[in-house]
Design a protein around this motif. Structure first.
Motif, PDB file in Angstrom:
ATOM      1  N   SER A  72       2.694   7.730  -6.061  1.00  0.00           N
ATOM      2  CA  SER A  72       3.459   7.571  -4.822  1.00  0.00           C
ATOM      3  C   SER A  72       2.985   6.298  -4.137  1.00  0.00           C
ATOM      4  O   SER A  72       1.777   6.076  -3.998  1.00  0.00           O
ATOM      5  N   LEU A  73       3.934   5.474  -3.726  1.00  0.00           N
ATOM      6  CA  LEU A  73       3.613   4.206  -3.070  1.00  0.00           C
ATOM      7  C   LEU A  73       4.523   4.023  -1.863  1.00  0.00           C
ATOM      8  O   LEU A  73       5.601   4.616  -1.779  1.00  0.00           O
ATOM      9  N   ALA A  74       4.080   3.166  -0.951  1.00  0.00           N
ATOM     10  CA  ALA A  74       4.892   2.801   0.213  1.00  0.00           C
ATOM     11  C   ALA A  74       5.129   1.297   0.191  1.00  0.00           C
ATOM     12  O   ALA A  74       4.355   0.536  -0.400  1.00  0.00           O
ATOM     13  N   CYS A  75       6.194   0.886   0.835  1.00  0.00           N
ATOM     14  CA  CYS A  75       6.459  -0.545   0.939  1.00  0.00           C
ATOM     15  C   CYS A  75       7.249  -0.803   2.219  1.00  0.00           C
ATOM     16  O   CYS A  75       7.708   0.126   2.882  1.00  0.00           O
ATOM     17  N   HIS A  76       7.367  -2.068   2.559  1.00  0.00           N
ATOM     18  CA  HIS A  76       8.230  -2.452   3.683  1.00  0.00           C
ATOM     19  C   HIS A  76       8.843  -3.806   3.367  1.00  0.00           C
ATOM     20  O   HIS A  76       8.265  -4.609   2.630  1.00  0.00           O
ATOM     21  N   PRO A  77      10.035  -4.085   3.907  1.00  0.00           N
ATOM     22  CA  PRO A  77      10.763  -5.307   3.545  1.00  0.00           C
ATOM     23  C   PRO A  77      10.462  -6.516   4.423  1.00  0.00           C
ATOM     24  O   PRO A  77      11.139  -7.539   4.291  1.00  0.00           O
TER      25      PRO A  77
END
Length: 301
Positions: free
Chosen positions: A194-199
């Motif tokens: 599970s990973l998170a990201c933002h643009p």
């Protein structure tokens, strides 16, 4: 990305913005795309847009309304009836700073759609994620999570509502969920990540004025100074495909203030580091949605 051929990716909100750009790239690399969208007519139009430039793209449009838990359940049931694996779940869809309103289940719209809807979706699809070797869940957070808090005493906004504050809360919840999900994957010896990201700050359809699009002049300014959607999608693509990632990372642009640029490891704000809040959010989310995560089965082989 060379290893995407034959893999299946669900992308929520894939009919526009970052979701659409990610769908284009994944399809070009041979993945089978499930466009999980609230408006299937817009989804079909987006599907045709991709097929116009890639006749070989494999794309299926399925209805998903994240503001309605019965729709989330129906989508998951329909998917599991048609497919027996899931390589990528991209929790991308979101609403930003609407006037105060509630979901069908009585949740504040942003917390209910952006966080609880994706929480429930992931829980329903967990059996397939567990059995698919190397599966990944990528959740979209935002720079707006910085300095945000989870107000457990006012999650529904009945004690006061500020649109941006509640948007920031929902994006912090996305990040906390992604981190906690990865901890639990590892705790139970599962192969999933599970990973998170933002643009960064991307010129997408999130920038609206109530139910109206932004004025044309403002759109022009936005596209000149903000990250275009195809660049804004790169952290999502990186989080979903880079083989060096081990789970739990937070990916964002490498430019000044992490607002624009190419994807790199980013550091979450200190507000995302409270393990007690993270665990409480998980428990509250299970209670509100009625969705329990079962990590105990054998890991993917």
């Amino acid at each position: 990305m060379d290893q995407l051929t034959g893999k299946i990716a669900i992308i929520t909100g894939a009919n526009s913005g970052i979701g659409l750009e990610a769908a284009k790239v994944f399809a070009d690399r041979g993945a089978q795309i499930i466009m999980a969208v609230r408006d299937t007519a817009k989804g079909e139009a987006a599907r045709e847009l991709i097929l116009n430039t890639n006749n070989d793209a494999s794309i299926n449009v399925m209805k998903l309304d994240l503001s309605d838990l019965s729709s989330v359940q129906a989508f998951a049931d329909s998917y599991k009836n048609q497919y027996d694996s899931l390589d990528l779940l991209i929790n991308n869809a979101g609403v930003m700073t609407p006037p105060y309103s509630k979901t069908k289940d009585g949740f504040e719209l942003q917390f209910g759609s952006n966080h609880l809807g994706h929480f429930a979706l992931t829980g329903h699809l967990l059996p397939l994620l567990k059995k698919t070797r190397g599966s990944r869940v990528v959740s979209l957070s935002s720079l707006a999570h910085k300095g945000a808090t989870i107000d457990f005493d006012n999650l529904d906004g009945t004690k006061g509502y500020k649109p941006m504050k509640f948007y920031s809360q929902s994006k912090l919840a996305n990040l906390l969920f992604a981190q906690e999900l990865d901890k639990r994957f590892k705790q139970y010896g599962l192969q999933s990540l599970s990973l998170a990201c933002h643009p960064g700050i991307s010129a997408t359809n999130l920038f609206k004025f109530g139910k109206r699009d932004a004025p044309r002049l403002l759109k022009t300014v936005m596209h000149n100074f903000l990250q275009p959607p195809d660049m804004g999608a790169l952290p999502t693509i990186y989080a979903a495909t880079d083989p060096q990632l081990t789970g739990g990372e937070y990916i964002g642009p490498d430019g000044k203030g992490q607002r624009k640029g190419y994807p790199t490891l980013d550091t979450p704000h200190a507000s995302a580091g409270d393990e007690e809040v993270s665990r409480k959010l998980w428990e509250v989310s299970e209670q509100l949605t009625g969705v329990k995560f079962d990590f105990t089965n054998a890991p993917a082989q």
